[in-house]
Design a protein around this motif. Structure first.
Motif, short mmCIF file in Angstrom:
data_model
loop_
_atom_site.label_atom_id
_atom_site.label_comp_id
_atom_site.label_asym_id
_atom_site.label_seq_id
_atom_site.Cartn_x
_atom_site.Cartn_y
_atom_site.Cartn_z
N ILE A 1 0.85 -1.18 0.00
CA ILE A 1 0.00 0.00 0.00
C ILE A 1 0.89 1.23 0.00
CG2 ILE A 1 -0.23 -0.06 2.52
CD1 ILE A 1 -2.95 1.30 2.17
N THR A 2 0.52 2.21 -0.80
CA THR A 2 1.30 3.44 -0.94
C THR A 2 0.47 4.61 -0.48
OG1 THR A 2 2.46 2.51 -2.87
CG2 THR A 2 2.61 4.88 -2.54
N LEU A 3 1.06 5.47 0.34
CA LEU A 3 0.41 6.69 0.82
C LEU A 3 1.30 7.87 0.50
CD1 LEU A 3 0.12 4.37 3.39
CD2 LEU A 3 -1.74 5.97 3.87
N GLY A 4 0.72 8.93 -0.02
CA GLY A 4 1.46 10.13 -0.36
C GLY A 4 0.77 11.37 0.19
N VAL A 5 1.55 12.36 0.56
CA VAL A 5 1.02 13.63 1.06
C VAL A 5 1.36 14.71 0.04
CG1 VAL A 5 1.02 15.27 2.97
CG2 VAL A 5 1.34 12.84 3.43
N PHE A 6 0.37 15.55 -0.27
CA PHE A 6 0.51 16.57 -1.29
C PHE A 6 -0.02 17.90 -0.78
CE2 PHE A 6 0.02 12.46 -3.27
CZ PHE A 6 1.01 12.44 -4.24
N ASP A 7 0.45 18.96 -1.43
CA ASP A 7 -0.04 20.31 -1.15
C ASP A 7 -1.03 20.70 -2.24
OD1 ASP A 7 -0.14 22.98 -0.01
OD2 ASP A 7 1.06 23.60 -1.74
N ASN A 8 -2.24 21.06 -1.83
CA ASN A 8 -3.31 21.38 -2.77
C ASN A 8 -3.10 22.79 -3.33
OD1 ASN A 8 -5.72 21.68 -4.18
ND2 ASN A 8 -6.89 20.56 -2.64
N CYS A 9 -2.90 22.88 -4.64
CA CYS A 9 -2.68 24.17 -5.30
C CYS A 9 -3.84 24.54 -6.21
CB CYS A 9 -1.38 24.14 -6.10
SG CYS A 9 0.11 23.95 -5.11
N LYS B 1 1.13 25.46 -11.76
CA LYS B 1 0.16 25.23 -10.71
C LYS B 1 -0.09 23.73 -10.62
CE LYS B 1 -3.92 27.46 -8.80
NZ LYS B 1 -5.07 28.38 -9.05
N LEU B 2 0.82 23.04 -9.96
CA LEU B 2 0.74 21.60 -9.76
C LEU B 2 0.75 21.30 -8.28
CD1 LEU B 2 3.38 20.42 -12.41
CD2 LEU B 2 0.90 20.58 -12.72
N ASP B 3 0.03 20.26 -7.89
CA ASP B 3 0.04 19.84 -6.50
C ASP B 3 1.43 19.33 -6.15
OD1 ASP B 3 -2.57 20.52 -6.43
OD2 ASP B 3 -3.37 18.49 -6.26
N SER B 4 2.05 19.96 -5.16
CA SER B 4 3.44 19.67 -4.82
C SER B 4 3.54 18.39 -3.99
CB SER B 4 4.05 20.83 -4.03
OG SER B 4 3.93 22.03 -4.76
N ARG B 5 4.64 17.67 -4.21
CA ARG B 5 4.90 16.45 -3.45
C ARG B 5 5.48 16.81 -2.09
NH1 ARG B 5 8.35 13.29 -8.17
NH2 ARG B 5 6.71 13.25 -9.78
N ILE B 6 4.93 16.21 -1.05
CA ILE B 6 5.47 16.41 0.29
C ILE B 6 6.20 15.16 0.76
CG2 ILE B 6 4.86 16.89 2.69
CD1 ILE B 6 2.59 18.60 1.74
N GLY B 7 5.75 14.00 0.38
CA GLY B 7 6.43 12.78 0.78
C GLY B 7 5.56 11.56 0.54
N LYS B 8 6.16 10.39 0.71
CA LYS B 8 5.48 9.14 0.39
C LYS B 8 5.89 8.05 1.37
CE LYS B 8 6.67 7.53 -3.55
NZ LYS B 8 6.76 7.44 -5.01
N VAL B 9 4.94 7.12 1.63
CA VAL B 9 5.17 5.99 2.52
C VAL B 9 4.68 4.73 1.81
CG1 VAL B 9 4.50 4.91 4.70
CG2 VAL B 9 4.96 7.37 4.62
#
Length: 796
Positions: free
Chosen positions: A446-454, A469-477
């Motif tokens: 299972i993959t989980l990612g955190v993003f910044d909503n733009c 204007k792209l949703d930025s990557r914050i990190g992934k697990v």
């Protein structure tokens, strides 16, 4: 030395054990899974992996008999819901006295600082101040509490009051007001006070949603031959080839080696198609007139529904199709064409159930089921994930001159994607949302990612200064299910790491609660000896180039389909979650894979050192015991194999004490990301093709990266096989290690009571058996070995 590799930074990259205040087993009315509804009883417990959060819900249904403005004679009504400093507004209707809104507002109880709920009905004015129509007041202490699975609270009609509340005014409004939790059915669709600053279309982009990937199929087209194809210049025989197009996918056969009007190819062309089938397969037979010029000799469009769906290895019958050839000079607007029934093409085509591994990197498979639901087995477990919160997020963009982050989390497993609600302007968002998946194979990730909503409609700029204007990557697990013990709740804080041109950077931490519940232990154990993929994958395998192309096309299809949802799951999010660039060349990855292989030989080196110490009598007692064991094995050779298996059994039992207590996570040291050279990072983040100026350098550089990327993958696969061998007795997969330890014990006993000659004879005959007695599918030991975990899950 890279400053990020300093000792005080290494501690930040480790997995941390947390003790969140998880809620008790509080009910919920069922969970929607990728394969259907999952009952609360089947999921054993629901919504007990997150902290219970209470919300004040206000459902605005409709109004009737609203008064019109005496000046304009119209009424453009909307509703404003106010609790303290928080205000939520419905959409407005033009010239309507009986509007229907059907909107829900949710106010976090922890942030409510008022004892009164006010619901205003107003008349929108374009120039002057909005006209007040009436209001309804509610005492917060009198609001009822609703706990699912109770039925939703029935809305009621309320008479509107004037500003003073002394008398009733004309008009009524239908409302439902209750206190609930995030388990409420109204939670996903509600307007949240956490997103009070977002208005208009941006509200849709803040909501939590569940997405389902499209069902993918292989379209296998075996182009056999064509008959009576004629070029424009009939004085010269054509040199024909076929071009096939499905959507954006274009494939061509080789040129027919001879010039003839009856060309023969017998080539397979493989495409990826997604349900529902919206595109048609377009086949065009073209003549290679000159190296720079091709002419069309025939064309046909075939809907995909005309092809049969092959679920097993039964042969597919070939068919002849008539080609269209435009014989007239077609004028603009003239749709006439001539059907040349003498020109036709011979095909053998079918739709084969694709496997969802296509849209993922092969290292991080999350679903191994075929597309055809008829081939699905019963689920063997339930995966429950509580997405609790994030801590210490960094500012990702600028808004009104200050740094801010609007974070949301995406989880992907199998066909089901989930997206939490967006938490606005917070570096420590608390989502507390729980999701459930059916598990058909434990050896999945299972993959989980955190993003910044733009995409909230505000005036924000990316922190990087770029205008995109792209949703930025914050990190992934990533979490491999086979490394989890069943029925245990794992509560950990995972570091969110991102590799940038300046080096590895920690963007924050993601707090999760994970539980893997086993529904059938016998079915799970059976899977360890079962092939990873269905039978068709082994009977008709694809080449490496075909798999790379199909995976890329499948990723594009999934990204396009998910991007058409509301709110869309955008392409940059899908690409990041699917590791679309994992096969690109990187000096850092190559080094990491090289040192993974080196670490595998550390055990052999240690063994050789120990034998050297025994040989040179460094420890006399150990040397004497080795001499005694050596003499016993020489005198009784039938004890050699039992001794080896018994030794492995004892090692496995001993290593049980040191088994991992938490799931694997991103390892910066293993990924060779802490001490990477800046020039290597510049190469890794270079575009493909390269952005270098010299044409010769570009050609050679791209060729080197392409070849080295394949070598890198092979080296990584070699490391994976060795790490799987290590996993036999390391208890990274508790069930696999248990099976192997038990097998070692049984093998030791059987080999002890069985003469060695008989064992050798049986083993030799089995190994030399006739091909008729061999199966095309992998053997049980091979299937078991392929399911063992490797350290690839911890690669960054």
């Amino acid at each position: 030395m890279n400053p990020l590799s300093a000792p005080h930074h290494q501690e930040d990259y480790k997995l941390k054990d947390t003790k969140p205040q998880l809620g008790e087993r509080w009910p919920h009315g069922g969970i929607r899974g990728a394969g259907g509804w999952i009952s609360s009883e089947r999921a054993t417990s629901t919504y007990d992996l997150v902290e219970q959060m209470f919300y004040l819900y206000v459902r605005v249904e409709k109004a009737k008999d609203l008064p019109t403005n005496p000046l304009t004679g119209n009424c453009d009504p909307y509703v404003e819901v106010k609790v303290g400093n928080y205000k939520g507004k419905t959409k407005h209707f033009e010239k309507k006295t009986n509007p229907e809104w059907k909107e829900v507002f949710a106010f976090s109880k922890d942030k409510i600082q008022s004892s009164v709920l006010e619901v205003f009905v107003r008349d929108r004015e374009m120039v002057a101040r909005d006209e007040y129509i009436g209001r309804v007041l509610f005492d917060m202490h009198e609001v009822p509490t609703r706990v699912p699975p109770d039925s939703p609270l029935a809305p009621q009609w309320y008479r509107l009051e004037d500003r003073r509340g002394d008398s009733k005014v004309k008009g009524e409004i239908m409302l439902a007001v209750w206190m609930g939790t995030q388990a409420d059915e109204a939670f996903p669709e509600a307007w949240h006070s956490d997103a009070a600053t977002v208005h208009g279309e941006g509200v849709f982009n803040t909501r939590s949603k569940v997405y389902v990937s499209p069902k993918l199929w292989y379209l296998r087209v075996n182009v056999i031959e064509a008959q009576d194809v004629e070029p424009h210049d009939r004085s010269q025989l054509p040199q024909a080839f076929l071009k096939a197009q499905l959507g954006n996918q274009i494939l061509k056969t080789k040129l027919c080696p001879t010039r003839t009007t009856n060309p023969l190819w017998n080539e397979d062309l493989i495409f990826v198609a997604a349900e529902p089938f919206e595109e048609e397969l377009v086949l065009t037979i073209e003549n290679k007139v000159t190296p720079a010029k091709d002419e069309i000799m025939g064309k046909i469009r075939i809907p995909l529904n005309k092809f049969e769906r092959r679920l097993d290895h039964r042969p597919v019958h070939s068919k002849w199709f008539n080609l269209e050839k435009f014989g007239f000079g077609v004028m603009e607007g003239d749709k006439r064409h001539e059907l040349k029934f003498s020109s036709r093409i011979h095909l053998r085509a079918c739709l084969e159930g694709a496997y969802h591994v296509l849209d993922e990197s092969t290292m991080y498979i999350s679903d191994q089921r075929p597309t055809a639901r008829q081939l699905w087995k019963q689920p063997i477990g339930i995966l429950e994930v509580g997405i609790l919160s994030a801590q210490g997020l960094l500012p990702m963009k600028q808004r009104d001159g200050r740094g801010t982050t609007d974070a949301y989390c995406v989880a992907k497993y199998g066909l089901k994607w989930v997206r939490t609600r967006t938490f606005l302007e917070s570096f420590n968002p608390k989502w507390n949302e729980q999701y459930t998946w059916e598990v058909y194979d434990p050896c999945t990730v299972i993959t989980l990612g955190v993003f910044d909503n733009c995409h909230l409609g505000g005036n924000e700029k990316p922190a990087s200064g770029s205008g995109a204007k792209l949703d930025s990557r914050i990190g992934k697990v990533r979490i491999r299910l086979s490394t989890l013990e069943t029925d245990r709740i794992y509560t950990h804080s995972y570091p969110l790491l991102v590799l940038s041109p300046s080096g590895v950077k920690k963007m924050g931490e993601l707090q999760l609660a994970v539980r893997f519940t086993c529904l059938s232990l016998a079915s799970m154990i059976y899977l360890y000896g079962h092939p990873l993929l269905p039978k068709m994958h082994y009977l008709h395998p694809f080449t490496v180039n075909q798999l790379d192309s199909l995976r890329y096309q499948a990723m594009n299809i999934v990204a396009v389909r998910l991007g058409r949802a509301e709110p869309p799951l955008r392409k940059e999010v899908v690409e990041y979650m699917l590791d679309v660039d994992s096969h690109m060349w990187s000096m850092r990855r190559s080094k990491a894979n090289f040192f993974r292989i080196v670490s595998l030989f550390s055990g052999v080196i240690s063994m050789s050192k120990w034998l050297g110490e025994v040989r040179y009598w460094k420890n006399p007692v150990t040397t004497i015991l080795v001499h005694v064991l050596f003499l016993i094995l020489i005198c009784y050779p039938e004890l050699i194999l039992p001794t080896i298996f018994l030794y492995m059994f004892l090692i496995g039992i001993w290593n049980y004490r040191f088994r991992p207590r938490h799931p694997p996570h991103m390892d910066t040291k293993l990924s060779w990301a802490e001490a990477v050279h800046p020039d290597e990072l510049d190469e890794e983040f270079d575009t493909f093709p390269t952005s270098k100026q010299q044409d010769v350098v570009r050609m050679r550089y791209d060729r080197l990266r392409s070849v080295a990327g394949r070598i890198q993958t092979v080296v990584g696969d070699m490391a994976t096989q060795g790490e799987r061998f290590q996993a036999l007795l390391s208890w990274r997969d508790p069930r696999a290690s248990s099976l192997f330890v038990i097998f070692c014990l049984i093998a030791a006993v059987v080999l002890y009571v069985t003469p060695f000659k008989i064992v050798a004879l049986v083993a030799g005959l089995i190994w030399l058996r006739h091909p008729r007695f061999r199966s095309k599918q992998p053997s049980i030991p091979s299937n078991f070995f392929r399911r063992l975990p490797s350290r690839a899950d911890s690669m960054l």
